[in-house]
Scaffold this active site. Structure first.
Site, short mmCIF file in Angstrom:
data_model
loop_
_atom_site.label_atom_id
_atom_site.label_comp_id
_atom_site.label_asym_id
_atom_site.label_seq_id
_atom_site.Cartn_x
_atom_site.Cartn_y
_atom_site.Cartn_z
N SER A 138 -0.46 41.51 -17.18
CA SER A 138 -1.31 40.61 -16.18
C SER A 138 -2.91 40.81 -16.05
O SER A 138 -3.21 42.47 -16.85
CB SER A 138 -1.04 40.93 -14.49
OG SER A 138 -1.68 39.84 -13.66
N TYR A 151 0.77 47.05 -8.04
CA TYR A 151 0.72 45.78 -8.83
C TYR A 151 0.14 46.77 -10.53
O TYR A 151 0.38 46.18 -11.46
CB TYR A 151 1.27 45.03 -8.44
CG TYR A 151 0.70 43.32 -9.45
CD1 TYR A 151 2.22 42.88 -9.99
CD2 TYR A 151 -0.47 42.73 -10.12
CE1 TYR A 151 2.55 41.91 -10.42
CE2 TYR A 151 0.32 42.50 -11.07
CZ TYR A 151 1.72 41.53 -10.93
OH TYR A 151 1.75 40.20 -12.06
P1 NAI Z 1 8.84 34.86 -9.94
O1 NAI Z 1 8.40 35.87 -9.37
O2 NAI Z 1 8.30 33.15 -10.73
O3 NAI Z 1 10.16 35.26 -11.34
C1 NAI Z 1 10.45 36.48 -11.32
C2 NAI Z 1 11.37 36.92 -11.61
O4 NAI Z 1 12.19 37.95 -12.28
C3 NAI Z 1 12.42 36.16 -10.45
O5 NAI Z 1 13.44 34.90 -10.86
C4 NAI Z 1 13.04 37.80 -9.92
O6 NAI Z 1 14.30 37.18 -9.54
C5 NAI Z 1 13.25 38.59 -10.93
N1 NAI Z 1 13.36 39.98 -10.12
C6 NAI Z 1 12.29 40.69 -9.96
N2 NAI Z 1 12.59 41.90 -9.26
C7 NAI Z 1 13.70 41.38 -10.79
C8 NAI Z 1 14.22 42.69 -10.12
N3 NAI Z 1 14.88 43.79 -9.89
N4 NAI Z 1 16.17 42.41 -11.47
C9 NAI Z 1 15.98 41.83 -12.12
N5 NAI Z 1 15.36 40.45 -11.83
C10 NAI Z 1 14.25 40.74 -10.76
O7 NAI Z 1 7.78 34.86 -11.27
P2 NAI Z 1 6.62 34.58 -12.08
O8 NAI Z 1 5.35 34.14 -11.72
O9 NAI Z 1 7.10 33.67 -12.76
O10 NAI Z 1 5.99 35.86 -12.99
C11 NAI Z 1 6.74 36.40 -14.20
C12 NAI Z 1 6.21 37.64 -14.62
O11 NAI Z 1 4.58 37.75 -15.20
C13 NAI Z 1 5.40 38.85 -13.89
O12 NAI Z 1 5.86 40.74 -14.45
C14 NAI Z 1 4.47 38.85 -12.95
O13 NAI Z 1 3.85 39.95 -12.66
C15 NAI Z 1 3.49 38.20 -14.07
N6 NAI Z 1 2.36 37.49 -14.46
C16 NAI Z 1 3.06 35.93 -13.26
C17 NAI Z 1 1.44 35.73 -13.54
C18 NAI Z 1 1.48 34.38 -12.92
O14 NAI Z 1 0.61 33.25 -12.43
N7 NAI Z 1 2.39 33.57 -12.35
C19 NAI Z 1 -0.07 36.26 -13.70
C20 NAI Z 1 0.02 37.63 -14.43
C21 NAI Z 1 1.14 37.66 -14.28
#
Ligand code: NAI
Length: 245
Positions: A138, A151
């Site tokens: 990130s 985080y």
């Molecule tokens: P999101 O919250 O929409 O999706 C995350 C997914 O990970 C979900 O399907 C959730 O069920 C799964 N997950 C969470 N904990 C888990 C566990 N213990 N075991 C298995 N699955 C688990 O997140 P998003 O926005 O799609 O982000 C994806 C990645 O990108 C993350 O690592 C986030 O930190 C990173 N990121 C996202 C940004 C954004 O603006 N959306 C910005 C910077 C980084």
């Protein structure tokens, strides 16, 4: 030859879009998540594109479940060429109030899982001539708002872990890179305000497909001169100098 990709956090958001785009590009995705309901819905969508894709229920905090998820992916799909460590959680809380359990949950989910998935996957990739590992960091690895300690620590840890693993797995022809997304809107894009878009040098907020395209590029064996690197995908936000006038 089949191209197999394992994607964590694939039930929704960036992980889901990445699974869809890899399937469209001819890869067979293994979707990893602990949200059974959303995972099943996403698999149905991905099946429309690539019927051989599978889903594996796995809590990435659990080391044994990680070992099983990698084994199941490899055995069911007959190989493993790329891992995208994307699952992540965040919690904004004052450092005075964040409990040890909350700190540990974020570290185990976001950072320890990246190490364990990479290690387990590398055991298979090393026997089949190599592969690529892509870790979701990130921009918060480099810049901060208040109350983001756990985080930010995991994302900074991912950037460092990425170049350490790139060095360790070099002999096995496994590339390891990270992507640092900025604001990637995973909800309804039409609800964003003008100011949300305008503050970016790119004049728009990011979309999940901005990230999945970079993943596809890094997963391509021809691009294996890139390793140990972190790629910022943030519409220029971390390059924008902000002075108040
Ligand atoms: P999101 O919250 O929409 O999706 C995350 C997914 O990970 C979900 O399907 C959730 O069920 C799964 N997950 C969470 N904990 C888990 C566990 N213990 N075991 C298995 N699955 C688990 O997140 P998003 O926005 O799609 O982000 C994806 C990645 O990108 C993350 O690592 C986030 O930190 C990173 N990121 C996202 C940004 C954004 O603006 N959306 C910005 C910077 C980084």
């Amino acid at each position: 030859m089949n191209k197999i990709v394992l994607i964590t956090g694939a039930a929704q958001g960036i992980g889901k879009q990445t699974a869809i785009d890899f399937a469209k590009a001819g890869w067979i995705p293994s979707l990893i998540d602990f949200d059974q309901q959303e995972l099943a819905k996403t698999l149905t969508e991905v099946h429309q594109i690539e019927p051989k894709s599978i889903s594996v229920h796995c809590d990435v905090k659990n080391p044994n479940e990680i070992i099983k998820a990698v084994l199941e992916t490899h055995d069911k799909l007959g190989g493993l060429n790329c891992v995208i460590n994307n699952a992540g959680i965040s919690k904004w809380k004052s450092p005075y109030e964040l409990s040890v359990d909350e700190w540990d949950e974020i570290i185990q989910t976001n950072l320890r899982s990246v190490f364990l998935f990479s290690r387990e996957a590398a055991k298979y990739m090393s026997k089949s001539g190599g592969g690529s590992i892509i870790n979701m960091a990130s921009t918060r690895a480099f810049m901060s708002e208040p109350h983001s300690e756990a985080y930010a620590a995991t994302k900074g840890g991912i950037v460092a872990l990425t170049h350490a693993l790139a060095a360790s797995f070099a002999e096995e022809h496994i590339t390891v890179n990270s992507i640092s997304p900025g604001w990637i809107h995973t909800g309804d894009y039409s609800r964003l305000r003008k100011i949300d878009h305008e503050q970016h040098l790119a004049k728009r907020v990011g979309k999940p497909s901005d990230i999945s395209r970079a993943c596809l590029f890094l997963a391509e064996p021809d691009n294996n001169f890139i390793t140990g690197e972190n790629i910022m995908i943030d519409g220029g936000m971390t390059r924008k100098m902000i002075y108040e006038h």
